[in-house]
Design an enzyme around this catalytic site. Structure first.
Site, mmCIF file in Angstrom:
data_model
loop_
_atom_site.group_PDB
_atom_site.id
_atom_site.type_symbol
_atom_site.label_atom_id
_atom_site.label_comp_id
_atom_site.label_asym_id
_atom_site.label_seq_id
_atom_site.Cartn_x
_atom_site.Cartn_y
_atom_site.Cartn_z
ATOM 1 N N CYS A 1 0.871 -1.168 0.000
ATOM 2 C CA CYS A 1 0.000 0.000 0.000
ATOM 3 C C CYS A 1 0.914 1.225 0.000
ATOM 4 O O CYS A 1 1.743 1.379 0.902
ATOM 5 C CB CYS A 1 -0.858 -0.033 1.268
ATOM 6 S SG CYS A 1 -1.877 1.436 1.504
ATOM 7 N N GLU B 1 -13.104 0.238 -4.724
ATOM 8 C CA GLU B 1 -13.574 -0.571 -3.589
ATOM 9 C C GLU B 1 -15.073 -0.867 -3.715
ATOM 10 O O GLU B 1 -15.554 -1.897 -3.285
ATOM 11 C CB GLU B 1 -13.292 0.138 -2.259
ATOM 12 C CG GLU B 1 -11.820 0.171 -1.853
ATOM 13 C CD GLU B 1 -11.339 -1.068 -1.079
ATOM 14 O OE1 GLU B 1 -12.087 -1.551 -0.231
ATOM 15 O OE2 GLU B 1 -10.218 -1.534 -1.352
HETATM 16 N N1 DGL Z 1 -3.779 0.562 -2.203
HETATM 17 C C1 DGL Z 1 -3.546 1.749 -1.399
HETATM 18 C C2 DGL Z 1 -2.327 2.480 -1.927
HETATM 19 O O1 DGL Z 1 -1.488 1.866 -2.588
HETATM 20 C C3 DGL Z 1 -4.844 2.501 -1.360
HETATM 21 C C4 DGL Z 1 -4.913 3.493 -0.315
HETATM 22 C C5 DGL Z 1 -6.308 3.807 0.170
HETATM 23 O O2 DGL Z 1 -6.840 3.001 0.934
HETATM 24 O O3 DGL Z 1 -6.778 4.909 -0.127
HETATM 25 O O4 DGL Z 1 -2.120 3.645 -1.665
#
Ligand code: DGL
Length: 274
Positions: free
Chosen positions: A74, A159
Site C-alpha cells: 500500500c 472498492e
Molecule cells: N492501495 C492503497 C495504496 O497503494 C490505497 C490506499 C487507500 O486506501 O486509499 O495507496
C-alpha cells in the site's frame, strides 16, 4: 506440524492483492498471509497519525500470526507509516523482524524506464502530499522531472466496484488528463497506488502508445526476491509450504466476492478484528 513462518502482505483493502498475485507468481513456495483492512479503507485521505496507527496495528497482527517479514503493499501506508515503524517500533517489537514498502522498489527503477526524463505519478492524496516519490526519486534518479496528481475518487470507486460505470470512467479520464496537462513531456506513468492496476487497460486506452503505464506488482516481487537473496538469515527462517491465508476486517463473504478480480483467482478469507 511445524509452525509456519510466513510473509505478511498488507493493504487498506483489495489493492495489495495485485501485488500479492505477482509475488506468489514469482515466489510460489513461501507461505503468505494477506491482510486487508477493508473495514477502515480507504486510507488515502486519512491523516498521517491515523494511517500510522492503523498500519502498526496490522503489522503487529501479522507478526502475532507468525510473519517474520511484512510487505506494506500500500503506497499510502508506505508513505505515511513505514519509516516510523522501521525506526521507532521494530527495535522494541522485535529487531529481527522486517517491514518493507512499495515506494522504494518503484523509485529505484523509474530512471531506467523513461526516455524523456519526465515521469507522472498517479496516487492517493496521502501519497502525493507525503512527497515520498519526489524525495525518493531525488535520490535514485535526480535528473528525472516528476509530476504528481492525486486521484481521491479512484480507491472509493474501485472498492465499491463503480470504476467501470460511466461516471467512474469520467473521473478517471479527468484525472489522467489533468496529469498530462501538468507536463505534456511525460512518457512514463506510475500507478502509485496498488488499487490502480485494475484500471490499467482503461488508462492506456486514454493515452498515446508513446506513454508507458507501469504497475508496481512485478517490480515489488522482483525486488523482494533480491531482498531475500541478500538476507539469508531471514530467508532461512521462512517456511515454504506454499500456503495462502487471507484475512479481512470486513465481511469475509464480501471480500471473497470482490477479491478474485484483484488476485486473479478464487479467494477464501477469514474475518478478523484489529
Ligand atoms: N492501495 C492503497 C495504496 O497503494 C490505497 C490506499 C487507500 O486506501 O486509499 O495507496
Amino acid at each position: 506440524m511445524k509452525k509456519r513462518i510466513s510473509i505478511g502482505v498488507f493493504d487498506s483493502g483489495y489493492g495489495g492483492l495485485t501485488v500479492l498475485s505477482e509475488i506468489v507468481d514469482r515466489l510460489p513456495n513461501y507461505d503468505y498471509i494477506y491482510l486487508g483492512d477493508n473495514a477502515r479503507a480507504p486510507y488515502g485521505t486519512r491523516s498521517f497519525e491515523v494511517v500510522y496507527d492503523y498500519t502498526l496495528e496490522a503489522v503487529k497482527e501479522l507478526f502475532d500470526r507468525g510473519c517474520e517479514l511484512v510487505v506494506l503493499a500500500c503506497n499510502t501506508a508506505s508513505a505515511k507509516a513505514l519509516r516510523s515503524i522501521q525506526q521507532n517500533d521494530l527495535p522494541t517489537i522485535d529487531p529481527e523482524k522486517r517491514v518493507l514498502g512499495v515506494i522504494r522498489p518503484s523509485t529505484e527503477i523509474i530512471g531506467d524506464l523513461t526516455q524523456t526524463g519526465h515521469v507522472g505519478i498517479l496516487a492517493t492524496e496521502g501519497t502525493v502530499k507525503s512527497e515520498s516519490y519526489v524525495i525518493e526519486l531525488s535520490k535514485y534518479a535526480p535528473t528525472v522531472e516528476v509530476v504528481q496528481h492525486a486521484c481521491p475518487m479512484w480507491v472509493p470507486l474501485i472498492e465499491n466496484h463503480r470504476h467501470d460505470s460511466t461516471a467512474g470512467k469520467l473521473f478517471i479520464e479527468e484525472d489522467v488528463k489533468a496529469l498530462l496537462e501538468k507536463d505534456p513531456k511525460i512518457d512514463t506513468i506510475i500507478l502509485a497506488c496498488t488499487h490502480y492496476p485494475i484500471l490499467k487497460e482503461y488508462i492506456e486506452s486514454l493515452l498515446p502508445d508513446s506513454i508507458n503505464v507501469i504497475s508496481q506488482g512485478a517490480i515489488v516481487a522482483e525486488k523482494l526476491e533480491e531482498y531475500l537473496t541478500r538476507h539469508p538469515e531471514l530467508n532461512c527462517k521462512l517456511t515454504q509450504t506454499g500456503s495462502l491465508h487471507f484475512l479481512t476486517t470486513e465481511s469475509a463473504v464480501e471480500f471473497d466476492k470482490k477479491a478474485s478480480v484483484f488476485f486473479g483467482r478464487e479467494v477464501k478469507s477469514e474475518h478478523i478484528k484489529l
